[in-house]
Design an enzyme around this catalytic site. Structure first.
Site, PDB file in Angstrom:
ATOM      1  N   ALA A 132     -42.863 -43.477 -24.123  1.00  0.00           N
ATOM      2  CA  ALA A 132     -43.009 -42.198 -24.832  1.00  0.00           C
ATOM      3  C   ALA A 132     -44.119 -41.354 -24.219  1.00  0.00           C
ATOM      4  CB  ALA A 132     -43.257 -42.440 -26.325  1.00  0.00           C
ATOM      5  N   ASP A 161     -32.936 -65.001 -24.395  1.00  0.00           N
ATOM      6  CA  ASP A 161     -33.800 -64.670 -23.262  1.00  0.00           C
ATOM      7  C   ASP A 161     -35.263 -65.006 -23.555  1.00  0.00           C
ATOM      8  OD1 ASP A 161     -31.707 -63.852 -21.748  1.00  0.00           O
ATOM      9  OD2 ASP A 161     -32.097 -61.703 -21.907  1.00  0.00           O
ATOM     10  N   GLY A 166     -35.002 -55.312 -19.764  1.00  0.00           N
ATOM     11  CA  GLY A 166     -35.643 -55.511 -21.054  1.00  0.00           C
ATOM     12  C   GLY A 166     -36.252 -54.240 -21.615  1.00  0.00           C
ATOM     13  N   ASN A 222     -40.919 -61.362 -17.064  1.00  0.00           N
ATOM     14  CA  ASN A 222     -40.273 -60.099 -17.427  1.00  0.00           C
ATOM     15  C   ASN A 222     -41.167 -58.902 -17.154  1.00  0.00           C
ATOM     16  OD1 ASN A 222     -37.613 -60.248 -18.250  1.00  0.00           O
ATOM     17  ND2 ASN A 222     -38.039 -59.748 -20.382  1.00  0.00           N
ATOM     18  N   ASP A 242     -47.622 -43.769 -25.358  1.00  0.00           N
ATOM     19  CA  ASP A 242     -47.820 -44.865 -26.310  1.00  0.00           C
ATOM     20  C   ASP A 242     -48.155 -46.162 -25.599  1.00  0.00           C
ATOM     21  OD1 ASP A 242     -47.293 -43.165 -28.386  1.00  0.00           O
ATOM     22  OD2 ASP A 242     -45.317 -43.989 -28.864  1.00  0.00           O
TER      23      ASP A 242
END
Length: 293
Positions: free
Chosen positions: A211, A73, A188, A146, A176
């Site tokens: 996160a 990919d 993805g 993406n 994060d």
């Protein structure tokens, strides 16, 4: 009929024999070919192969049937910069592992070439995102197929990403980092952070925190005609920005705008193969033995 061919350096067993068979099948089916110059140089240096080569500008303007991407990919994502806004469709042959974009397996290469020759292909349109900024390193090619990601770089401390939609405040993400993914990118990084799978062709963008330091914050799906404005801040002076596989270190207070680009990316598929087929094959849906009862 002629195709362009692109690939990254390959370290898989049996690649040389696979590539020689691939070229033989093209020639046997009367399909001409030209290799992207970086791939042609790699093959010449490492395998002694010598083929006609061309650069991205020529690929965008020449009369090719498609660009064939040989790899995973990540290799297919590279081709966005090669084909640009030309509309030239890309067929992804998977030499890697998972392969959502490069969904055609190595042992299906003959079927793929025959499909190209006989018109047994269909085009699947994928949306592209554009990033507007004052950063020249990003502005040289401010597009992603993406996802766009902003994330902390060299400290354990989280960052704050102030996010607005069409100028209206949405949220301060204490996390994060933050991902803005297209339907293509939904399988993805966004997926690994809890984001949903979105079918290609859906007019949507996914905003997924990485996160998040707040249990009420979850990924959301917004219409892709929205313009997303973000500004990050934190203890560190810099953050990491990625557009697909391209990375940039930028000042932490950089203001960025993410929106749908005014052109699309075209994937060339073997006719009859659907996104649901890809999901089942790659994620092993339907592989539970109870499904066969």
């Amino acid at each position: 009929m002629k195709v362009a061919i692109y690939g990254r350096p390959v370290k898989i067993e049996g690649f040389k024999s696979f590539f020689m068979n691939f070229i033989h099948l093209l020639e046997e089916n009367g399909i001409g070919y030209s290799l992207h110059d970086t791939f042609a140089n790699y093959l010449k240096t490492n395998y002694g192969f010598s083929y006609e080569s061309c650069d991205s500008k020529f690929i965008q303007t020449a009369d090719f049937k498609c660009l064939i991407s040989l790899g995973g990919d990540g290799t297919a994502l590279d081709t966005l910069e090669i084909v640009g806004s030309s509309g030239l469709p890309v067929m992804g042959i998977n030499l890697g592992r998972l392969g959502f974009l490069s969904s055609i397996k190595m042992d299906e290469i003959e079927d793929a070439i025959v499909a190209i020759k006989e018109g047994g292909t269909s085009v699947e349109t994928r949306s592209v995102i554009q990033i507007d900024s004052d950063l020249p390193e990003i502005n040289s090619f401010p597009y992603a197929l993406n996802d766009f990601v902003v994330q902390k770089r060299d400290t354990s401390a989280m960052i704050t990403v102030k996010t607005s939609l069409d100028g209206s405040f949405l949220n301060n993400y204490w996390a994060d980092g933050l991902i803005v993914a297209t339907p293509t990118g939904s399988s993805g990084y966004s997926l690994s952070c809890g984001g949903p799978l979105i079918f290609p062709g859906s007019k949507a963008l996914i905003i997924t925190p990485i996160a998040a330091h707040n249990l009420t914050v979850r990924p959301i799906v917004v219409p892709d005609d929205n313009t997303i404005q973000i500004e990050s801040s934190g203890r560190a002076d810099t953050v990491l920005i990625t557009l697909d596989s391209r990375s940039f270190i930028v000042p932490s207070n950089t203001q960025l705008t993410i929106k749908r680009a005014n052109f699309d990316f075209n994937m060339l598929k073997i006719s009859g193969v659907t996104y649901m087929d890809t999901l089942r094959n790659k994620l092993l849906w339907g592989a539970d033995k109870r499904d066969k009862q």
